[in-house]
Design a protein around this motif. Structure first.
Motif, PDB file in Angstrom:
ATOM      1  N   UNK A   1       2.171  -5.737   7.089  1.00  9.45           N
ATOM      2  CA  UNK A   1       1.762  -7.236   6.493  1.00  9.45           C
ATOM      3  C   UNK A   1       0.655  -7.616   7.037  1.00  9.45           C
ATOM      4  N   UNK A   2      -0.182  -8.459   6.290  1.00  8.53           N
ATOM      5  CA  UNK A   2      -1.320  -9.072   6.620  1.00  8.53           C
ATOM      6  C   UNK A   2      -1.141 -10.271   7.209  1.00  8.53           C
ATOM      7  N   UNK A   3      -1.770 -10.677   8.412  1.00  9.31           N
ATOM      8  CA  UNK A   3      -1.610 -11.917   8.826  1.00  9.31           C
ATOM      9  C   UNK A   3      -2.870 -12.606   8.457  1.00  9.31           C
TER      10      UNK A   3
ATOM     11  N   UNK B   1      -4.771  -7.563  -3.160  1.00  9.51           N
ATOM     12  CA  UNK B   1      -5.589  -6.621  -3.663  1.00  9.51           C
ATOM     13  C   UNK B   1      -6.093  -5.536  -2.908  1.00  9.51           C
ATOM     14  N   UNK B   2      -5.909  -5.697  -1.472  1.00  7.41           N
ATOM     15  CA  UNK B   2      -6.279  -4.678  -0.561  1.00  7.41           C
ATOM     16  C   UNK B   2      -4.761  -3.810  -0.285  1.00  7.41           C
ATOM     17  N   UNK B   3      -3.836  -4.163  -1.070  1.00  8.12           N
ATOM     18  CA  UNK B   3      -2.856  -3.261  -0.958  1.00  8.12           C
ATOM     19  C   UNK B   3      -1.522  -3.562  -0.134  1.00  8.12           C
ATOM     20  N   UNK B   4      -1.574  -4.848   0.532  1.00  5.50           N
ATOM     21  CA  UNK B   4      -0.729  -5.274   1.216  1.00  5.50           C
ATOM     22  C   UNK B   4       0.659  -5.979   0.356  1.00  5.50           C
TER      23      UNK B   4
ATOM     24  N   UNK C   1      -8.585   1.757   8.735  1.00  5.83           N
ATOM     25  CA  UNK C   1      -7.484   2.278   9.522  1.00  5.83           C
ATOM     26  C   UNK C   1      -6.100   2.314   8.614  1.00  5.83           C
ATOM     27  N   UNK C   2      -6.090   1.295   7.758  1.00  2.81           N
ATOM     28  CA  UNK C   2      -4.868   1.481   6.769  1.00  2.81           C
ATOM     29  C   UNK C   2      -5.175   2.608   5.662  1.00  2.81           C
ATOM     30  N   UNK C   3      -6.300   2.882   5.230  1.00  2.00           N
ATOM     31  CA  UNK C   3      -6.373   3.845   4.282  1.00  2.00           C
ATOM     32  C   UNK C   3      -6.182   5.287   4.955  1.00  2.00           C
TER      33      UNK C   3
ATOM     34  N   UNK D   1       4.097   3.001  -0.629  1.00  2.00           N
ATOM     35  CA  UNK D   1       5.249   2.197   0.188  1.00  2.00           C
ATOM     36  C   UNK D   1       4.364   1.747   1.395  1.00  2.00           C
ATOM     37  N   UNK D   2       3.158   2.014   1.904  1.00  2.00           N
ATOM     38  CA  UNK D   2       2.825   1.806   3.086  1.00  2.00           C
ATOM     39  C   UNK D   2       2.396   0.443   3.321  1.00  2.00           C
ATOM     40  N   UNK D   3       1.782  -0.288   2.677  1.00  2.00           N
ATOM     41  CA  UNK D   3       1.425  -1.834   2.802  1.00  2.00           C
ATOM     42  C   UNK D   3       2.709  -2.654   2.468  1.00  2.00           C
TER      43      UNK D   3
END
Length: 269
Positions: A5-7, A26-29, A252-254, A267-269
């Motif tokens: 999740x994005x804070x 848009x970033x995938x979260x 890091x997420x990619x 299903x990662x983000x």
């Protein structure tokens, strides 16, 4: 398999708070969390979340009077009424936007008042947990390190576990922030394992910089694999301070996604 999740208190701050939801999507979260979004009308926030098909995980109770040094009210004797007002605001707003949890902040306490502070916090949390339960929400307790916030009452995982035991409510859990815990105590994997049943949320950031989780002294790939091995099914909150523009630091997420089997990448983000 980790879910991130994005804070939005730290990420995508180039945009107004209401627009950060769409930026995170848009970033995938698929989920977000916030600190203090109360100046945004709840109806507007709910529409933004629905439009972006993003889940709101949680928000913090108001800190009190920040101008006089308040950083939470839960463990401050004599200010119980103010804390319950903060809880009411957080639960009402959180329920309106579909949030699943509220982080009840303990506050800064003098060293000669720790016993009274603990009793106050426990009593306050019993009421807070009951209010949150009526809204279908969890109460989260986050130990915060004394380097960043000297004197913060709740600062150790074991302390949080003891308070949860005293409160005696099933919907009170630990927000295990790896950044804070590494600074105060270390030994992350042992504590994650020992307190897994009490952990309601995990957060990550580099130590000591609090930047993207791809530098510093914690190997978060190891932490992620370890949480998977424990069967942790919750979210991992990206609560870090980007080195620059948020989108430019999401490598890091990619990279984490690329290491997963292709069937699991969505299903990662």
């Amino acid at each position: 398999m980790p879910r991130f999740s994005a804070n939005l208190g730290f990420l995508f701050t180039e945009a107004p708070e209401i627009d950060r939801v769409a930026a995170a999507a848009e970033a995938g979260f698929k989920a977000v969390e916030m600190h203090w979004p109360y100046h945004v009308p709840a109806a507007d926030m709910r529409r933004a979340l629905t439009r972006s098909q993003v889940t709101m995980l949680g928000l913090n109770t108001p800190v009190g009077n920040a101008a006089t040094g308040d950083f939470g009210l839960g463990a401050l004797p004599g200010r119980e009424s103010e804390f319950q007002q903060a809880v009411d605001q957080a639960v009402t707003y959180g329920h309106a936007i579909g949030a699943t949890a509220v982080h009840c902040m303990s506050g800064i306490v003098a060293t000669d008042s720790l016993s009274a502070a603990e009793r106050t916090f426990v009593d306050n949390l019993k009421l807070a947990a009951d209010k949150a339960a009526q809204a279908g929400m969890t109460v989260l307790l986050e130990p915060i390190n004394h380097r960043d916030k000297p004197g913060y009452f709740l600062h150790r995982i074991e302390q949080a576990a003891s308070i949860i035991d005293q409160v005696g409510r099933q919907n009170v859990k630990i927000m295990f922030d790896c950044y804070h815990t590494q600074i105060m105590q270390g030994d992350l994997t042992r504590r994650l394992k020992d307190y897994l049943d009490l952990i309601g949320h995990v957060q990550i950031a580099a130590v000591p910089s609090r930047a993207e989780p791809d530098e510093g002294e914690i190997d978060y790939r190891t932490i992620g694999r370890f949480l998977d091995s424990l069967g942790y099914g919750g979210w991992i909150g990206a609560e870090y301070k980007p080195r620059g523009r948020t989108e430019d630091g999401l490598g890091w997420l990619a990279s984490w996604t690329q290491d997963l089997p292709s069937s699991a990448r969505g299903a990662v983000a």
